[in-house]
Design an enzyme around this catalytic site. Structure first.
Site, mmCIF file in Angstrom:
data_model
loop_
_atom_site.group_PDB
_atom_site.id
_atom_site.type_symbol
_atom_site.label_atom_id
_atom_site.label_comp_id
_atom_site.label_asym_id
_atom_site.label_seq_id
_atom_site.Cartn_x
_atom_site.Cartn_y
_atom_site.Cartn_z
ATOM 1 N N LYS A 28 39.899 78.906 -47.112
ATOM 2 C CA LYS A 28 40.281 80.322 -47.066
ATOM 3 C C LYS A 28 40.930 80.665 -45.726
ATOM 4 O O LYS A 28 41.969 81.329 -45.684
ATOM 5 C CB LYS A 28 39.034 81.185 -47.308
ATOM 6 C CG LYS A 28 39.288 82.668 -47.321
ATOM 7 C CD LYS A 28 38.293 83.392 -48.199
ATOM 8 C CE LYS A 28 36.891 83.420 -47.628
ATOM 9 N NZ LYS A 28 36.757 84.385 -46.499
ATOM 10 N N SER A 29 40.328 80.214 -44.636
ATOM 11 C CA SER A 29 40.870 80.551 -43.306
ATOM 12 C C SER A 29 42.274 79.992 -43.140
ATOM 13 O O SER A 29 43.179 80.675 -42.637
ATOM 14 C CB SER A 29 39.970 79.951 -42.215
ATOM 15 O OG SER A 29 38.715 80.563 -42.230
ATOM 16 N N ARG A 33 46.137 82.026 -42.865
ATOM 17 C CA ARG A 33 47.030 81.762 -41.726
ATOM 18 C C ARG A 33 48.359 81.177 -42.183
ATOM 19 O O ARG A 33 49.409 81.459 -41.597
ATOM 20 C CB ARG A 33 46.318 80.831 -40.737
ATOM 21 C CG ARG A 33 45.196 81.559 -39.965
ATOM 22 C CD ARG A 33 44.179 80.582 -39.427
ATOM 23 N NE ARG A 33 43.185 81.185 -38.551
ATOM 24 C CZ ARG A 33 42.088 81.843 -38.959
ATOM 25 N NH1 ARG A 33 41.855 82.022 -40.259
ATOM 26 N NH2 ARG A 33 41.225 82.335 -38.086
ATOM 27 N N GLY A 101 37.845 90.615 -44.348
ATOM 28 C CA GLY A 101 37.876 90.886 -42.911
ATOM 29 C C GLY A 101 38.930 90.042 -42.221
ATOM 30 O O GLY A 101 39.637 90.513 -41.321
ATOM 31 N N SER A 174 34.290 85.325 -32.171
ATOM 32 C CA SER A 174 34.974 85.646 -33.420
ATOM 33 C C SER A 174 36.379 85.060 -33.450
ATOM 34 O O SER A 174 37.234 85.422 -32.643
ATOM 35 C CB SER A 174 35.057 87.167 -33.606
ATOM 36 O OG SER A 174 35.996 87.463 -34.617
ATOM 37 N N GLN A 176 38.383 85.675 -35.767
ATOM 38 C CA GLN A 176 39.281 86.743 -36.241
ATOM 39 C C GLN A 176 39.825 87.531 -35.068
ATOM 40 O O GLN A 176 41.015 87.874 -35.030
ATOM 41 C CB GLN A 176 38.536 87.650 -37.221
ATOM 42 C CG GLN A 176 38.163 86.937 -38.513
ATOM 43 C CD GLN A 176 37.332 87.793 -39.444
ATOM 44 O OE1 GLN A 176 37.016 88.941 -39.140
ATOM 45 N NE2 GLN A 176 36.979 87.239 -40.590
ATOM 46 N N ASP A 326 29.485 81.077 -41.603
ATOM 47 C CA ASP A 326 29.504 81.501 -43.003
ATOM 48 C C ASP A 326 28.473 80.766 -43.855
ATOM 49 O O ASP A 326 28.307 81.080 -45.037
ATOM 50 C CB ASP A 326 30.900 81.289 -43.594
ATOM 51 C CG ASP A 326 31.913 82.251 -42.987
ATOM 52 O OD1 ASP A 326 31.507 83.332 -42.515
ATOM 53 O OD2 ASP A 326 33.112 81.914 -42.973
ATOM 54 N N LYS A 353 28.998 90.867 -41.502
ATOM 55 C CA LYS A 353 29.866 90.142 -42.433
ATOM 56 C C LYS A 353 30.097 90.999 -43.687
ATOM 57 O O LYS A 353 29.865 92.198 -43.666
ATOM 58 C CB LYS A 353 29.241 88.787 -42.768
ATOM 59 C CG LYS A 353 29.151 87.849 -41.566
ATOM 60 C CD LYS A 353 30.530 87.468 -41.091
ATOM 61 C CE LYS A 353 30.460 86.559 -39.880
ATOM 62 N NZ LYS A 353 31.784 86.320 -39.300
ATOM 63 N N ARG A 402 29.204 85.120 -50.742
ATOM 64 C CA ARG A 402 28.313 84.035 -50.304
ATOM 65 C C ARG A 402 26.846 84.336 -50.616
ATOM 66 O O ARG A 402 26.059 83.421 -50.830
ATOM 67 C CB ARG A 402 28.505 83.746 -48.822
ATOM 68 C CG ARG A 402 29.930 83.286 -48.518
ATOM 69 C CD ARG A 402 30.062 82.588 -47.190
ATOM 70 N NE ARG A 402 31.427 82.650 -46.705
ATOM 71 C CZ ARG A 402 32.435 81.888 -47.143
ATOM 72 N NH1 ARG A 402 32.225 80.987 -48.081
ATOM 73 N NH2 ARG A 402 33.645 82.018 -46.663
HETATM 74 C C1 S3P Z 1 37.111 83.595 -40.186
HETATM 75 C C2 S3P Z 1 36.290 83.830 -39.107
HETATM 76 C C3 S3P Z 1 34.855 84.167 -39.236
HETATM 77 C C4 S3P Z 1 34.334 83.912 -40.638
HETATM 78 C C5 S3P Z 1 35.278 84.355 -41.708
HETATM 79 C C6 S3P Z 1 36.607 83.646 -41.561
HETATM 80 C C7 S3P Z 1 38.520 83.270 -39.932
HETATM 81 O O1 S3P Z 1 34.689 85.531 -38.944
HETATM 82 O O2 S3P Z 1 33.078 84.524 -40.810
HETATM 83 O O3 S3P Z 1 34.758 84.089 -42.988
HETATM 84 O O4 S3P Z 1 39.216 82.790 -40.864
HETATM 85 O O5 S3P Z 1 38.980 83.461 -38.800
HETATM 86 P P1 S3P Z 1 34.513 86.052 -37.433
HETATM 87 O O6 S3P Z 1 35.751 85.766 -36.712
HETATM 88 O O7 S3P Z 1 34.265 87.528 -37.547
HETATM 89 O O8 S3P Z 1 33.320 85.305 -36.913
#
Ligand code: S3P
Length: 446
Positions: A28-29, A33, A101, A174, A176, A326, A353, A402
């Site tokens: 997913k991450s 991107r 998020g 984080s 993110q 996660d 989360k 999750r």
């Molecule tokens: C993610 C970062 C994490 C994670 C999320 C995906 C990302 O969050 O919990 O599921 O893809 O950068 P945080 O950056 O808030 O820790």
């Protein structure tokens, strides 16, 4: 909690062993991107193995609203025609990032240094999550954000017409936040620097370098220092998305839980900034083999072979938290079936989360007959041993994929079935979860 559409209850019942091959969808991450950097490059980026979960589809739609062309050629195969760094146009409507998020925070970053105004929103879960953690550093570039009280969505963001580069130490661990700042830094002249005390997932840095940006990473006394030279011309890429270790965690856990199981999980991304759960499971005594370690799409991967077996509770080192952030919900479910206590500390981020995951797991486990102790940034699960979890409860999934998957896995090893009130959110990250688990032999009814 009301989500998108009607609640879909689902019940998991213990039964036979799980056997076979679990083909996990794309990370997913990395998928988010790939779409965002594809949209910021000049020319056509071709992506294979893209996760087609709702979160990522929402990001694809957002990139189209900012002017990129985003097209699907077939399952997981997508093409993005980018507009270049600074080339985003003003969207004509509100950007709805659904449950994600990652989507909203990264896109706000990508938009923050372009002269446009965009309004962002999301579902009930996303609208309750803190956004000040990204809008504060984006203001340093010259962007202006106005949201609801507490910095909540909907937020209207006006990007800086004349952005300045930023040096920013992230106050929370984080990826993110780090990524939002780096993406904003792309269209600021000069060097943008992000400093993180603890390393978090590094997909943005890796992918930016792949797209031709100048990115430096150093470990210093301050922490991990990432430096990006602004206003590069990003070159389009071919991106093969590795399979998601966070999604793989669920069939891996189910195989550990159901007696007689043996499951092969091929090609799982084991980037060290993501693989903390697997190290933890091995320390708990899990029978996991890592076969054919190799590199795919710039990320380390391996095939996992997982066999059922007893687990022992442990203290998870707090410094490992970012690399498995996660995975605490599924770890907590596994810990319920372990011998002894599993202690999880340094996990306050779990409270913000998709749901408050400490509270969601604690209440759900208690309903299933498991004792949990908790504090602001820690929780302890008292294991009841392999056949010791009573189950027999209906658990709230709280718009959190999750939480839903974790309790469905737990139901496969509980004395009485476990029901989740809404399995719908699972489609945000792992749309094939239910058919995949059923094909392995899991009894999921819904
Ligand atoms: C993610 C970062 C994490 C994670 C999320 C995906 C990302 O969050 O919990 O599921 O893809 O950068 P945080 O950056 O808030 O820790």
């Amino acid at each position: 909690m009301a989500g998108h559409g009607e609640a879909q209850p689902m019940r998991a019942t213990a039964g036979g062993p799980l056997r076979g091959v679990a083909e996990i969808p794309g990370d997913k991450s990395v998928s988010h991107r790939a779409l965002i950097l594809g949209a910021l490059s000049v020319g056509e980026t071709a992506i294979t193995g893209l996760l087609e979960g709702q979160d990522v589809l929402d990001t694809g739609r957002a990139m189209a609203a900012f002017g990129a062309s985003v097209e699907r050629d077939g399952p997981g195969a997508w093409r993005v025609q980018g507009v270049g760094v600074g080339g985003f146009r003003e969207p004509q409507d509100v950007i709805d990032c659904g449950n994600s998020g990652t989507g909203v925070r990264l896109i706000m970053g990508a938009a923050a240094t372009t002269d446009l105004t965009a309004t962002f929103t999301g579902d009930e879960s996303l609208r309750s999550r803190p956004m000040g953690r990204v809008t504060d550093p984006l203001a340093l570039f010259g962007a202006e954000a106005r949201g609801r009280r507490g910095g909540r969505l909907p937020i209207t963001l006006t990007g800086a017409a004349e952005p300045v580069p930023v040096r920013y130490a992230t106050p929370v661990a984080s990826a993110q936040v780090k990524s939002a700042v780096l993406l904003a830094g792309l269209n600021a002249p000069g060097e943008t620097v992000v400093i993180e005390k603890e390393p978090t997932r590094d997909h943005t840095e890796r992918m930016l370098a792949g797209f031709g940006a100048e990115v430096g990473v150093e470990t210093t006394a301050e922490g991990r220092v990432v430096t990006l030279v602004g206003q590069p011309e990003l070159r389009p890429q071919r991106i093969a998305v590795p399979r998601d270790p966070s999604s793989a965690a669920f069939p891996v856990a189910a195989a550990l839980l159901a007696p007689g199981s043996e499951v092969r999980v091929p090609g799982i991304g084991l980037n060290p900034t993501r693989a903390g759960l697997y190290q933890t499971l091995v320390e708990m005594g899990a029978a996991i083999e890592f076969v054919d370690r190799r590199e795919e799409g710039g990320e380390p991967v391996a095939d996992l072979v997982v066999r059922h077996g007893p687990l022992a509770g442990i203290e998870v080192p707090p410094e490992r938290a970012a690399s498995m952030i996660d995975e605490y919900p599924i770890l907590a479910a596994l810990a319920a079936t372990a011998e002894g206590r599993t202690v999880m500390r340094g996990v306050k981020e779990l409270r913000v989360k998709e749901s408050d995951r400490i509270d969601a797991m604690a209440r759900g486990l208690e309903a299933c007959g498991v004792t949990v102790e908790e504090g602001p940034d820690w929780f302890i699960v008292h294991g009841r041993g392999a056949d010791g979890v009573p189950g027999g409860a209906t658990v709230a999934s709280r718009l959190d994929h999750r939480i839903a998957m974790s309790f469905l896995c737990l139901g496969l090893a509980s004395r009485s079935p476990v029901t989740v009130d809404d399995a719908g959110p699972i489609t945000t990250s792992f749309p094939s979860f239910v058919p995949l688990m059923r094909a392995l032999g899991a009894d999921l009814a819904g």
